[in-house]
Design a protein around this motif. Structure first.
Motif, mmCIF file in Angstrom:
data_model
loop_
_atom_site.group_PDB
_atom_site.id
_atom_site.type_symbol
_atom_site.label_atom_id
_atom_site.label_comp_id
_atom_site.label_asym_id
_atom_site.label_seq_id
_atom_site.Cartn_x
_atom_site.Cartn_y
_atom_site.Cartn_z
ATOM 1 N N ARG A 1 40.037 5.937 -6.286
ATOM 2 C CA ARG A 1 39.371 5.219 -5.206
ATOM 3 C C ARG A 1 40.320 4.215 -4.554
ATOM 4 O O ARG A 1 41.315 3.801 -5.149
ATOM 5 C CB ARG A 1 38.125 4.505 -5.731
ATOM 6 N N ARG A 2 39.993 3.824 -3.369
ATOM 7 C CA ARG A 2 40.785 2.833 -2.647
ATOM 8 C C ARG A 2 40.603 1.476 -3.292
ATOM 9 O O ARG A 2 39.538 1.145 -3.814
ATOM 10 C CB ARG A 2 40.333 2.783 -1.181
ATOM 11 N N MET A 3 41.660 0.659 -3.231
ATOM 12 C CA MET A 3 41.602 -0.711 -3.737
ATOM 13 C C MET A 3 41.893 -1.672 -2.597
ATOM 14 O O MET A 3 42.744 -1.399 -1.741
ATOM 15 C CB MET A 3 42.603 -0.899 -4.883
ATOM 16 N N PHE A 4 41.209 -2.793 -2.637
ATOM 17 C CA PHE A 4 41.338 -3.782 -1.577
ATOM 18 C C PHE A 4 41.818 -5.092 -2.193
ATOM 19 O O PHE A 4 41.264 -5.559 -3.190
ATOM 20 C CB PHE A 4 40.003 -3.969 -0.857
ATOM 21 N N SER A 5 42.849 -5.667 -1.599
ATOM 22 C CA SER A 5 43.456 -6.861 -2.178
ATOM 23 C C SER A 5 43.807 -7.864 -1.082
ATOM 24 O O SER A 5 43.864 -7.535 0.115
ATOM 25 C CB SER A 5 44.709 -6.495 -2.970
ATOM 26 N N LYS A 6 44.049 -9.106 -1.512
ATOM 27 C CA LYS A 6 44.363 -10.188 -0.589
ATOM 28 C C LYS A 6 45.487 -11.030 -1.175
ATOM 29 O O LYS A 6 45.438 -11.419 -2.338
ATOM 30 C CB LYS A 6 43.124 -11.050 -0.355
ATOM 31 N N PHE A 7 46.511 -11.305 -0.358
ATOM 32 C CA PHE A 7 47.647 -12.107 -0.781
ATOM 33 C C PHE A 7 47.901 -13.204 0.251
ATOM 34 O O PHE A 7 47.686 -13.008 1.449
ATOM 35 C CB PHE A 7 48.919 -11.260 -0.915
ATOM 36 N N THR A 8 48.385 -14.349 -0.242
ATOM 37 C CA THR A 8 48.703 -15.464 0.640
ATOM 38 C C THR A 8 50.214 -15.646 0.718
ATOM 39 O O THR A 8 50.897 -15.692 -0.317
ATOM 40 C CB THR A 8 48.060 -16.769 0.142
ATOM 41 N N GLN B 1 43.360 -9.947 -11.280
ATOM 42 C CA GLN B 1 41.951 -9.966 -10.930
ATOM 43 C C GLN B 1 41.702 -10.790 -9.668
ATOM 44 O O GLN B 1 40.893 -10.411 -8.807
ATOM 45 C CB GLN B 1 41.134 -10.542 -12.101
ATOM 46 N N GLU B 2 42.415 -11.903 -9.524
ATOM 47 C CA GLU B 2 42.206 -12.765 -8.358
ATOM 48 C C GLU B 2 42.739 -12.151 -7.066
ATOM 49 O O GLU B 2 42.408 -12.613 -5.961
ATOM 50 C CB GLU B 2 42.863 -14.137 -8.580
ATOM 51 N N ASP B 3 43.572 -11.100 -7.172
ATOM 52 C CA ASP B 3 44.096 -10.447 -5.969
ATOM 53 C C ASP B 3 43.097 -9.460 -5.368
ATOM 54 O O ASP B 3 43.208 -9.113 -4.188
ATOM 55 C CB ASP B 3 45.392 -9.693 -6.285
ATOM 56 N N LEU B 4 42.151 -8.992 -6.157
ATOM 57 C CA LEU B 4 41.231 -7.940 -5.724
ATOM 58 C C LEU B 4 40.040 -8.507 -4.971
ATOM 59 O O LEU B 4 39.508 -9.563 -5.320
ATOM 60 C CB LEU B 4 40.742 -7.146 -6.935
ATOM 61 N N ILE B 5 39.618 -7.804 -3.926
ATOM 62 C CA ILE B 5 38.423 -8.165 -3.178
ATOM 63 C C ILE B 5 37.547 -6.919 -3.044
ATOM 64 O O ILE B 5 38.011 -5.788 -3.268
ATOM 65 C CB ILE B 5 38.763 -8.726 -1.783
ATOM 66 N N GLU B 6 36.296 -7.095 -2.672
ATOM 67 C CA GLU B 6 35.383 -5.978 -2.509
ATOM 68 C C GLU B 6 35.642 -5.279 -1.171
ATOM 69 O O GLU B 6 36.160 -5.873 -0.221
ATOM 70 C CB GLU B 6 33.934 -6.460 -2.564
ATOM 71 N N ALA B 7 35.277 -3.997 -1.122
ATOM 72 C CA ALA B 7 35.473 -3.221 0.101
ATOM 73 C C ALA B 7 34.702 -3.818 1.273
ATOM 74 O O ALA B 7 35.192 -3.815 2.413
ATOM 75 C CB ALA B 7 35.035 -1.776 -0.136
ATOM 76 N N ASP B 8 33.492 -4.351 1.000
ATOM 77 C CA ASP B 8 32.679 -4.933 2.076
ATOM 78 C C ASP B 8 33.387 -6.119 2.725
ATOM 79 O O ASP B 8 33.326 -6.299 3.949
ATOM 80 C CB ASP B 8 31.315 -5.372 1.533
ATOM 81 N N GLU B 9 34.041 -6.952 1.909
ATOM 82 C CA GLU B 9 34.745 -8.105 2.450
ATOM 83 C C GLU B 9 35.897 -7.664 3.345
ATOM 84 O O GLU B 9 36.120 -8.225 4.426
ATOM 85 C CB GLU B 9 35.274 -8.986 1.316
ATOM 86 N N PHE B 10 36.646 -6.651 2.903
ATOM 87 C CA PHE B 10 37.757 -6.162 3.718
ATOM 88 C C PHE B 10 37.244 -5.598 5.039
ATOM 89 O O PHE B 10 37.794 -5.901 6.110
ATOM 90 C CB PHE B 10 38.540 -5.089 2.962
ATOM 91 N N GLU B 11 36.183 -4.773 4.984
ATOM 92 C CA GLU B 11 35.661 -4.152 6.196
ATOM 93 C C GLU B 11 35.137 -5.201 7.163
ATOM 94 O O GLU B 11 35.289 -5.076 8.387
ATOM 95 C CB GLU B 11 34.558 -3.149 5.836
ATOM 96 N N ARG B 12 34.511 -6.248 6.633
ATOM 97 C CA ARG B 12 33.967 -7.295 7.492
ATOM 98 C C ARG B 12 35.095 -7.997 8.260
ATOM 99 O O ARG B 12 34.995 -8.207 9.473
ATOM 100 C CB ARG B 12 33.199 -8.300 6.645
ATOM 101 N N ILE B 13 36.180 -8.348 7.569
ATOM 102 C CA ILE B 13 37.294 -9.022 8.223
ATOM 103 C C ILE B 13 38.019 -8.076 9.170
ATOM 104 O O ILE B 13 38.452 -8.465 10.257
ATOM 105 C CB ILE B 13 38.265 -9.599 7.164
ATOM 106 N N TRP B 14 38.161 -6.817 8.761
ATOM 107 C CA TRP B 14 38.836 -5.809 9.589
ATOM 108 C C TRP B 14 38.122 -5.654 10.939
ATOM 109 O O TRP B 14 38.753 -5.616 11.994
ATOM 110 C CB TRP B 14 38.891 -4.488 8.852
#
Length: 417
Positions: A332-339, A400-413
């Motif tokens: 499955r696809r994984m969604f992540s966030k980095f600063t 664990q702190e790098d991962l976000i849910e797919a809904d959060e990514f889609e909302r920002i996208w």
């Protein structure tokens, strides 16, 4: 990595390493999860052991939400008629293996410390050193000595064969006195034989292509490296890499497997146990292993087998094991966030490949990027961040702190469209 032991009920007792390995190689290939198929003394040992170190399989396995809770000690148990194979968590190995040993003595059973000292403790108290891998590597070492002798012969015999093959041509030339054409023919034959001799390893690889890449063997690319004496094949369908080293006379099969980073340690242990058990069931003199990596979403699976045992049938069997074990891959696809400074990078990835990227600055500006769209290049800032990700390996070491849910990514996208 797991800490493996075996509890054995075998009579008469084992007297030496050779005797034990002869029995072990045959017995270990037949494992199930039902403890009732084991001998009564082994069942008694398991029923006492499970209350302290609970099984992750079979009827006593915990519920899914209880796994990895940290509340209980856990282990994988595999049962045969004369043995129980146990894969303990390495972090608790000292305590759990000591308990297993004490219970084995109490039930008058043989204890084999596979991952630790490598000692076999018979039920009567006698013991000796033994290693499961010893039989494999002894064969490899012995074969290596044969290969060394063969290298010497390989240098001596071909010239003799070529000289012997040229004698009839020389005799014929002396009789008919037509030297020009016969000399040319002789040179051509010598060159042909030399080319055929040098190409034997290539022929060996091409004969096995239908096994390595069943669907694409007519078009698959074989990369020959004459300096490293290797031939490489990659099967797109299975994701398995094949390599033959003609200098070492060794054949290699390897594949990268992927896991959910949220349960990497547990899944790594499960795959390792399953892979090793299946490899041992194959009864082929090979060295197989699953190797950990610094990544949190993948690990390497490799098999090394000597040329003499790398028959098409054996390659097919090992290939099937690797494919079967990799069926549990996390696809499955994984969604992540980095600063990065004042910028935030959102990534949509699958198996290290970036599907979508979104760079958002503190001012609110955003840049959307899809690597599949070759007509659009990333900005200088995004290209710098991609290079930094590659250098730091952050995409391969997800926390664990790098991962976000797919809904959060889609909302920002969609918001930054």
């Amino acid at each position: 990595m797991s800490y493996d032991i075996a509890i054995i009920d075998h009579h008469p007792r084992f007297n030496n390493c050779k005797e034990f390995l002869a029995w072990y190689d045959e017995a270990i290939g037949h494992q199930q999860y039902d403890y009732r198929q084991a001998r009564p003394a082994l069942q008694q040992w398991f029923l006492k052991m499970k209350d302290r170190v609970r099984p992750l399989n079979g009827e006593f396995a915990p519920a899914a939400d209880e796994i990895d809770s940290g509340e209980f000690l856990e282990a994988d148990y595999g049962f045969g008629k004369d043995f129980i194979y146990v894969a303990l968590a390495h972090t608790d190995a000292e305590k759990t293996s000591a308990l297993a040993f004490e219970l084995a003595k109490e039930c008058r059973l043989t204890y084999f410390d596979i991952s630790g000292t490598g000692e076999l403790h018979n039920a009567d108290g006698s013991h000796f050193q033994v290693s499961r891998q010893q039989s494999v590597f002894d064969v490899i070492e012995e074969e290596g000595q044969k290969q060394h002798r063969w290298k010497v012969n390989k240098i001596i015999y071909p010239p003799l064969i070529l000289i012997g093959g040229s004698l009839p041509i020389i005799v014929y030339a002396l009789i008919v006195h037509s030297t020009d054409s016969l000399v040319a023919l002789g040179i051509w034959m010598v060159l042909l034989l030399f080319v055929l001799w040098k190409s034997m390893d290539n022929f060996w690889i091409f004969r096995r292509l239908p096994i390595m890449s069943p669907r694409h063997y007519k078009t698959v690319k074989v990369s020959i490296n004459s300096q490293e004496h290797t031939g490489d094949v990659f099967d797109v369908d299975s994701g398995i890499s094949f390599r033959y080293n003609s200098k070492e006379k060794m054949f290699y099969m390897s594949k990268t497997m992927y896991t959910d980073p949220r349960r990497y340690p547990k899944e790594y242990e499960e795959r390792k146990y399953q892979f090793q058990a299946r490899i041992e069931q194959a009864h082929i003199p090979i060295a197989g292993w699953i190797s950990p990596s610094e990544s949190t979403i993948s690990f390497g699976t490799s098999v090394r087998i000597m040329k003499r045992y790398a028959t098409p049938e054996n390659i097919r069997r090992i290939r099937e094991v690797i494919i079967d074990v990799s069926k549990k891959d996390y696809n499955r696809r994984m969604f992540s966030k980095f600063t990065y400074g004042s910028d935030t990078l959102y990534l949509d990835t699958c198996h290290y490949q970036i599907v979508r990227a979104l760079l958002v600055s503190t001012e609110g500006s955003a840049e959307r990027y899809c690597p599949q769209d070759v007509s659009v290049e990333p900005s200088k800032r995004l290209a710098e961040i991609f290079e930094q990700i590659r250098t730091e390996g952050r995409m391969y070491k997800l926390q664990q702190e790098d991962l976000i849910e797919a809904d959060e990514f889609e909302r920002i996208w969609k918001k930054k469209a």
